[in-house]
Design a protein around this motif. Structure first.
Motif, mmCIF file in Angstrom:
data_model
loop_
_atom_site.group_PDB
_atom_site.id
_atom_site.type_symbol
_atom_site.label_atom_id
_atom_site.label_comp_id
_atom_site.label_asym_id
_atom_site.label_seq_id
_atom_site.Cartn_x
_atom_site.Cartn_y
_atom_site.Cartn_z
ATOM 1 N N UNK A 130 0.805 -1.228 0.000
ATOM 2 C CA UNK A 130 0.000 0.000 0.000
ATOM 3 C C UNK A 130 0.838 1.278 0.000
ATOM 4 N N UNK A 131 1.878 1.323 0.807
ATOM 5 C CA UNK A 131 2.670 2.554 0.916
ATOM 6 C C UNK A 131 3.930 2.535 0.058
ATOM 7 N N UNK A 132 4.082 1.524 -0.783
ATOM 8 C CA UNK A 132 5.276 1.413 -1.615
ATOM 9 C C UNK A 132 5.003 1.755 -3.063
ATOM 10 N N UNK A 133 5.931 1.383 -3.909
ATOM 11 C CA UNK A 133 5.826 1.672 -5.330
ATOM 12 C C UNK A 133 5.407 0.452 -6.133
ATOM 13 N N UNK A 134 5.583 0.578 -7.442
ATOM 14 C CA UNK A 134 5.139 -0.453 -8.382
ATOM 15 C C UNK A 134 5.766 -1.811 -8.104
ATOM 16 N N UNK A 135 7.031 -1.826 -7.704
ATOM 17 C CA UNK A 135 7.699 -3.108 -7.479
ATOM 18 C C UNK A 135 7.033 -3.907 -6.361
ATOM 19 N N UNK A 136 6.455 -3.219 -5.376
ATOM 20 C CA UNK A 136 5.755 -3.908 -4.295
ATOM 21 C C UNK A 136 4.512 -4.633 -4.776
ATOM 22 N N UNK A 137 3.768 -4.001 -5.673
ATOM 23 C CA UNK A 137 2.567 -4.639 -6.221
ATOM 24 C C UNK A 137 2.941 -5.844 -7.081
ATOM 25 N N UNK A 138 4.039 -5.720 -7.824
ATOM 26 C CA UNK A 138 4.498 -6.830 -8.658
ATOM 27 C C UNK A 138 4.982 -7.993 -7.796
ATOM 28 N N UNK A 139 5.691 -7.689 -6.705
ATOM 29 C CA UNK A 139 6.133 -8.747 -5.805
ATOM 30 C C UNK A 139 4.928 -9.483 -5.209
ATOM 31 N N UNK A 140 3.919 -8.741 -4.802
ATOM 32 C CA UNK A 140 2.707 -9.368 -4.272
ATOM 33 C C UNK A 140 2.143 -10.363 -5.283
ATOM 34 N N UNK A 141 2.030 -9.960 -6.517
ATOM 35 C CA UNK A 141 1.476 -10.855 -7.541
ATOM 36 C C UNK A 141 2.379 -12.057 -7.797
ATOM 37 N N UNK A 142 3.696 -11.841 -7.806
ATOM 38 C CA UNK A 142 4.621 -12.967 -7.962
ATOM 39 C C UNK A 142 4.429 -13.988 -6.847
ATOM 40 N N UNK A 143 4.379 -13.506 -5.611
ATOM 41 C CA UNK A 143 4.212 -14.396 -4.470
ATOM 42 C C UNK A 143 2.863 -15.106 -4.502
ATOM 43 N N UNK A 144 1.819 -14.375 -4.862
ATOM 44 C CA UNK A 144 0.485 -14.973 -4.894
ATOM 45 C C UNK A 144 0.357 -16.024 -5.991
ATOM 46 N N UNK A 145 0.951 -15.768 -7.143
ATOM 47 C CA UNK A 145 0.916 -16.779 -8.205
ATOM 48 C C UNK A 145 1.602 -18.057 -7.738
#
Length: 158
Positions: A130-145
């Protein structure tokens, strides 16, 4: 046949848990298993109740063809521990909060952490982007996949 029911949980239910819901639904559909699963998401808090997912999270997810369509809701311990077979938190604080909401050992036995199902990534939690940048959202998706694939494999091999 009884459906396997899974509830993904994060703090506010606007980034990580709705993304986990969308990723899991997409993977289940891809594998032709949608009739065997009921998948939902919720937040520890009701602060964002009724709101859609965070627009940044939605944009990153859409680039991977995941559609975040759910509305935020808080965990309802009276219903959710009864209705769901698996209640999966995104980080250690979510797990502590879920354990505090659980009333019985049976309730607690349903709780696990998302990264427990990872097979490629070695992270101890799905970090809040939430408080980070684009790379944080991408990491979330990588981990969730990764974790959703691992979860499906575990459930299908039980």
């Amino acid at each position: 046949m009884n459906k396997k029911s899974i509830l993904f949980v994060c703090l506010g239910n606007i980034c990580r848990s709705p993304s986990a819901e969308a990723v899991m639904k997409a993977l289940v559909k891809e594998k032709g298993l949608q009739s065997q699963y009921y998948i939902d998401s919720a937040g520890i808090t009701g602060f964002h109740a009724g709101e859609p997912a965070d627009s940044r999270m939605k944009q990153h997810a859409l680039r991977r063809n995941y559609h975040l369509t759910s509305s935020s809701r808080p965990v309802d311990p009276k219903i959710d521990f009864e209705e769901f077979d698996y209640i999966i938190g995104m980080d250690d604080q979510n797990i502590r909060d879920l354990n505090n909401l659980a009333k019985t050992d049976q309730d607690r036995s349903k709780i696990s952490k998302m990264t427990d199902y990872c097979t490629r990534f070695v992270h101890d939690s799905v970090p809040d982007p939430y408080y980070g940048g684009a790379s944080g959202f991408e990491l979330v998706l990588d981990l969730l996949e990764d974790a959703c694939e691992g979860l499906i494999n575990k459930l299908e091999n039980e």
